[in-house]
Design a protein around this motif. Structure first.
Motif, mmCIF file in Angstrom:
data_model
loop_
_atom_site.group_PDB
_atom_site.id
_atom_site.type_symbol
_atom_site.label_atom_id
_atom_site.label_comp_id
_atom_site.label_asym_id
_atom_site.label_seq_id
_atom_site.Cartn_x
_atom_site.Cartn_y
_atom_site.Cartn_z
ATOM 1 N N TYR A 1 60.394 118.217 -70.108
ATOM 2 C CA TYR A 1 60.733 118.254 -71.527
ATOM 3 C C TYR A 1 59.843 117.261 -72.259
ATOM 4 O O TYR A 1 59.340 116.277 -71.698
ATOM 5 N N GLN B 1 69.546 114.069 -77.064
ATOM 6 C CA GLN B 1 69.371 113.752 -78.477
ATOM 7 C C GLN B 1 69.757 114.913 -79.381
ATOM 8 O O GLN B 1 69.988 114.726 -80.570
ATOM 9 N N LEU C 1 63.563 115.452 -85.094
ATOM 10 C CA LEU C 1 62.893 115.536 -83.796
ATOM 11 C C LEU C 1 62.726 116.986 -83.386
ATOM 12 O O LEU C 1 63.485 117.868 -83.798
ATOM 13 N N ASP D 1 66.488 113.271 -70.113
ATOM 14 C CA ASP D 1 66.824 113.576 -71.496
ATOM 15 C C ASP D 1 68.154 112.928 -71.848
ATOM 16 O O ASP D 1 69.132 113.060 -71.121
ATOM 17 N N TYR E 1 64.249 123.012 -79.557
ATOM 18 C CA TYR E 1 65.193 122.464 -80.527
ATOM 19 C C TYR E 1 64.413 121.811 -81.662
ATOM 20 O O TYR E 1 63.431 121.084 -81.438
ATOM 21 N N SER F 1 61.881 122.135 -73.812
ATOM 22 C CA SER F 1 62.059 122.072 -72.359
ATOM 23 C C SER F 1 61.813 123.463 -71.801
ATOM 24 O O SER F 1 62.187 124.468 -72.425
ATOM 25 N N THR G 1 59.638 115.376 -76.295
ATOM 26 C CA THR G 1 60.288 115.172 -77.586
ATOM 27 C C THR G 1 59.334 114.424 -78.504
ATOM 28 O O THR G 1 58.705 113.441 -78.102
ATOM 29 N N LYS H 1 62.195 119.082 -79.779
ATOM 30 C CA LYS H 1 62.269 118.972 -78.326
ATOM 31 C C LYS H 1 61.998 120.335 -77.698
ATOM 32 O O LYS H 1 62.551 121.349 -78.124
ATOM 33 N N THR I 1 57.544 109.415 -79.298
ATOM 34 C CA THR I 1 57.455 110.530 -78.364
ATOM 35 C C THR I 1 58.182 110.151 -77.079
ATOM 36 O O THR I 1 58.350 108.971 -76.763
ATOM 37 N N ASP I 2 58.588 111.147 -76.355
ATOM 38 C CA ASP I 2 59.249 110.921 -75.080
ATOM 39 C C ASP I 2 59.031 112.158 -74.224
ATOM 40 O O ASP I 2 58.832 113.267 -74.740
ATOM 41 N N ALA I 3 59.058 111.960 -72.922
ATOM 42 C CA ALA I 3 58.871 113.081 -72.006
ATOM 43 C C ALA I 3 59.512 112.748 -70.673
ATOM 44 O O ALA I 3 59.692 111.574 -70.319
#
Length: 756
Positions: A235, A275, A747, A272, A713, A751, A237, A749, A249-251
């Motif tokens: 995923y 969020q 945000l 995850d 999302y 996945s 984000t 997201k 950012t995030d992963a």
């Protein structure tokens, strides 16, 4: 016929090939079921054919008034289930489109399966008339949790006075024991619900209204198949914080590996944090922690093996929200580096291993080990959890032993034994607790339940688990009576009366509460229901409000609650829910009668698009709130809450949701109090401020399913909380909440699940 001795013998190298060909010819052919919602007799050849459905809501056991057929077929691809449901024109069909895991009074069918047939854990797959789905786990006979999601095929179709449904559940959705001689014995339960009447017909005639449900599933022997699966779900984000003006950012990735039917491994790296989900607003000034469910994919994937609860509300030894919860140094949420979960079967044993690590020097280490074994009419298990909290120099170890016994068809007995050992700053503290629940199904709808709970004063399980409070001794006796077979002219299908007497002490013998409870739940013929309950409490003590600084003597109290749900009827576009509550409690001469009122109408513009509002008001004449030490106040609390939203199911793959919750609460002080050593409250002139608050939660969410368990999302969220040390009108406070903006972000997201 015996072969001639002169006939040439085949080369030994050809024997395996010949045997394989002969086996293939001898084995019964299994047709491939095409999941299109249409029952093709050729596809279902050799299936178990079920027609003996019984009426279980109301729970009469009578033959189904609605002809229903079902087929059960084990295939190499999974367990296939087909339904053909006859529904005449005079029984309205409900075609409300639902989002995943959304409960609604709609026409639907259920498959519930216990893959090991031991009554310990099961899985529920729900498919409704508009192809909406729910999937859930079942534990402790009749506890359902919708936090789990699986990948399975489904389809529905309509044809005249019938509608049909087909499901295909892959064998890799859950670990299961190895079969015997190529066969597997599973527990199966099938049912159908008529949305417009609320009636349920089932095979077998088991019911979750009884003490035993999961263990009453029909035991069916099917061909053993096994599937392996390796799946990666990365995923990513991307978000923007509109308060700080910063982007982020995030992963991460979730990994699922099931090499065979008996074992599966789930792992996550930088998991995850959910969020895209939103918790409901909660205002809690009490001493007991609020429980929240978990929707993070890794923490819900086949979590049933770690289920170890007690009859105390929401209690459990492994509460996954602890992992990544508030950090021990108060710096925010803990940062999860990675987590691994292994579960499976070894002969008659089931096992589970759970490990999670948080980052940085304040990060915690979580671990759990679970082992269970099934016997003919009982099962037993043990669970060990440990949490290492270096910032607090604390290590918490908890051991639990559980035993479920079904001595006869009428009895269900569940026992739990818990020990805790806390090592902190060089000192050790041990504690223990136990619970026993006994339930007996009598004749003519009568039932008895006895519950005993003891949680020692020094029992501590909340490093990894959840227990609303320790230091408790509780017992109750409850008698229930279910009435069915009501007159044809009645508006009701059934009534369920309950009477309960209970006693609650703390572990030092202090009488906290003596209570009598009476309730009535009624299922209506319009598919709705209603409920009423009265509690009468003798005088007692509150040993929690002062947070260890004493006890408070409380006078007798009572409360009366009633609620009603009315679903859509015919061509009506309205669905209504409402409740009222009246109560008397608090201290002093001005106790008065408090009340609350809740109205929740939903309007369906179409079957797939609805808007709703939920208006709530309450007034508490004597609200007790702790200040410090043994000082507390009684407040004239008034609150108003407004929830509103929109739910739009766009075809089969898209959802759009708007959700808003706003609250205004005013609490002017009536009286300040302290207590004598014996707990008698004494009015004092100490200063305690009035207070009020406003809070807001708002979210807009779009979801598109890219593939099974793969989603896009887009989420906008905003929220705020304002606490004032002064009194203000609750409606003005509600209005003020709409301007709150402590947090605001958007945000995206994505996945995607890759399988092989």
């Amino acid at each position: 016929m015996r072969p001639s001795p002169s006939r040439r013998r085949l080369s030994p190298r050809l024997h395996p090939l010949l045997l394989a060909l002969l086996a293939a010819q001898a084995a019964p052919a299994v047709a491939q079921v095409v999941v299109d919602g249409r029952i093709d007799p050729a596809e279902w050849q050799g299936a178990e054919h079920v027609t003996d459905f019984k009426l279980t809501e109301p729970l009469t056991g009578a033959a189904s008034p609605y002809p229903t057929e079902a087929w059960i077929l084990a295939t190499p691809e999974g367990l296939a289930i087909g339904f053909r449901n006859t529904q005449p024109a005079n029984v309205a069909r409900t075609r409300t489109r639902t989002q995943r895991d959304q409960d609604a009074p709609v026409d639907r069918v259920n498959l519930m399966i216990d893959y090991d047939g031991d009554g310990r854990s099961g899985y529920n797959f729900t498919l409704n008339l508009t192809d909406g789905i729910i999937d859930a786990t079942i534990t402790n006979e009749r506890n359902f949790s919708k936090d789990w999601d699986a990948s399975w095929k489904h389809a529905v179709s309509e044809d005249g006075d019938t509608w049909s449904a087909e499901m295909l559940i892959p064998w890799y959705v859950a670990p299961m024991r190895k079969g015997v001689d190529g066969k597997r014995t599973v527990g199966i339960y099938l049912d159908r619900v008529i949305g417009s009447t609320g009636e349920r017909v089932a095979w077998p005639d088991a019911s979750f209204q009884r003490p035993r449900f999961l263990s009453d599933f029909h035991k069916l022997q099917v061909t053993e198949y096994s599937q392996s699966l390796l799946a990666f779900t990365p995923y990513a984000t991307v978000g923007y914080d509109n308060i700080t003006g910063e982007s982020y950012t995030d992963a991460g990735v979730d990994i699922f590996w099931k090499p065979n039917g008996q074992m599966q491994l789930t792992a996550t790296i930088n998991p995850d944090f959910g969020q895209v989900e939103s918790d409901n607003l909660v205002v809690n000034f009490g001493a007991n922690e609020t429980f929240f469910s978990d929707k993070r994919p890794f923490f819900t994937e086949n979590q049933g093996i770690f289920e170890f609860g007690t009859p105390s509300d929401f209690s459990q030894l492994l509460y996954t929200r602890r992992v990544g919860g508030p950090a021990d140094d108060g710096s925010g949420a803990g940062d999860i580096t990675a987590a691994v979960k292994l579960n499976g079967t070894l002969g008659d044993y089931k096992y589970g291993v759970f490990v999670a690590e948080e980052a940085d020097e304040v990060g915690r280490s979580f671990s759990a080990l679970r082992l269970t074994r099934d016997f003919r009419n009982q099962n037993a298990g043990v669970m060990v959890t440990q949490v290492d909290r270096p910032f607090l120099d604390r290590t918490a170890t908890v051991i639990g032993v559980d035993h479920n016994w079904r001595p006869t068809q009428r009895w269900n007995i569940q026992s739990r034994l818990i020990f805790s050992d806390i090592d902190q700053n060089g000192s050790s503290t041990t504690g223990s607790g136990f619970t026993t629940l006994l339930e007996r199904e009598g004749d003519n709808g009568w039932r008895n339940q006895w519950l005993f709970m003891h949680f020692g004063d020094s029992l501590q399980i909340n490093d990894f688990g959840y227990l609303s409070r320790a230091n408790l001794n509780y017992g109750h006796w409850q008698i229930s009576h279910r009435l069915t077979g009501l007159p044809e002219t009645s508006k009701f299908n059934s009534h369920d009366w309950r009477w309960r007497v209970s006693a609650t002490d703390n572990d030092h013998g202090l009488e906290l509460q003596r209570q009598f409870r009476m309730s009535l739940f009624s299922q209506r013929k319009d598919g709705g229901n209603q409920f009423a309950q009265i509690n009468v409490n003798a005088a007692g003590y509150d040993d929690r409000i002062l947070r260890g600084h004493g006890i408070v003597r409380t006078p007798p109290s009572w409360n009366l609650f009633a609620e009603r749900f009315r679903p859509r009827q015919g061509k009506s576009r309205w669905e209504l829910y409402g409740n009222v509550n009246a109560f008397r409690g608090g201290l002093g001469p001005n106790r008065g009668v408090g009340w609350s009122f809740n109205l929740n109408p939903t309007y369906y513009l179409t079957d797939s698009l609805s808007v709703y509002t939920n208006f709530y008001m309450e007034s508490t004449p004597q609200w007790m709130v702790w200040d410090h030490d043994d000082l507390f106040g009684t407040f004239r609390e008034r609150a108003v809450q407004l929830d509103a939203g929109l739910n739009w199911t766009i075809g089969d793959k898209q959802e759009f949701r708007i959700k808003m919750q706003a609250l205004g609460l005013d609490a002017p002080l009536r009286q300040a109090w302290r207590v004598t050593p014996g707990g008698q409250p004494v009015p004092v002139n100490d200063h305690i401020d009035d207070f009020s608050l406003s809070t807001l939660g708002f979210q807009i969410r779009y979801r598109r399913e890219l593939a099974p368990l793969s989603d896009l999302y887009i989420v906008y969220g905003r929220g705020g909380y304002l606490f004032n040390e002064l009194s203000n009108d609750q409606f003005d406070l509600l209005n003020d909440s709409f301007s709150l903006r402590d947090s605001e972000q958007i945000l995206v997201k994505v996945s995607y699940r890759f399988e092989r």
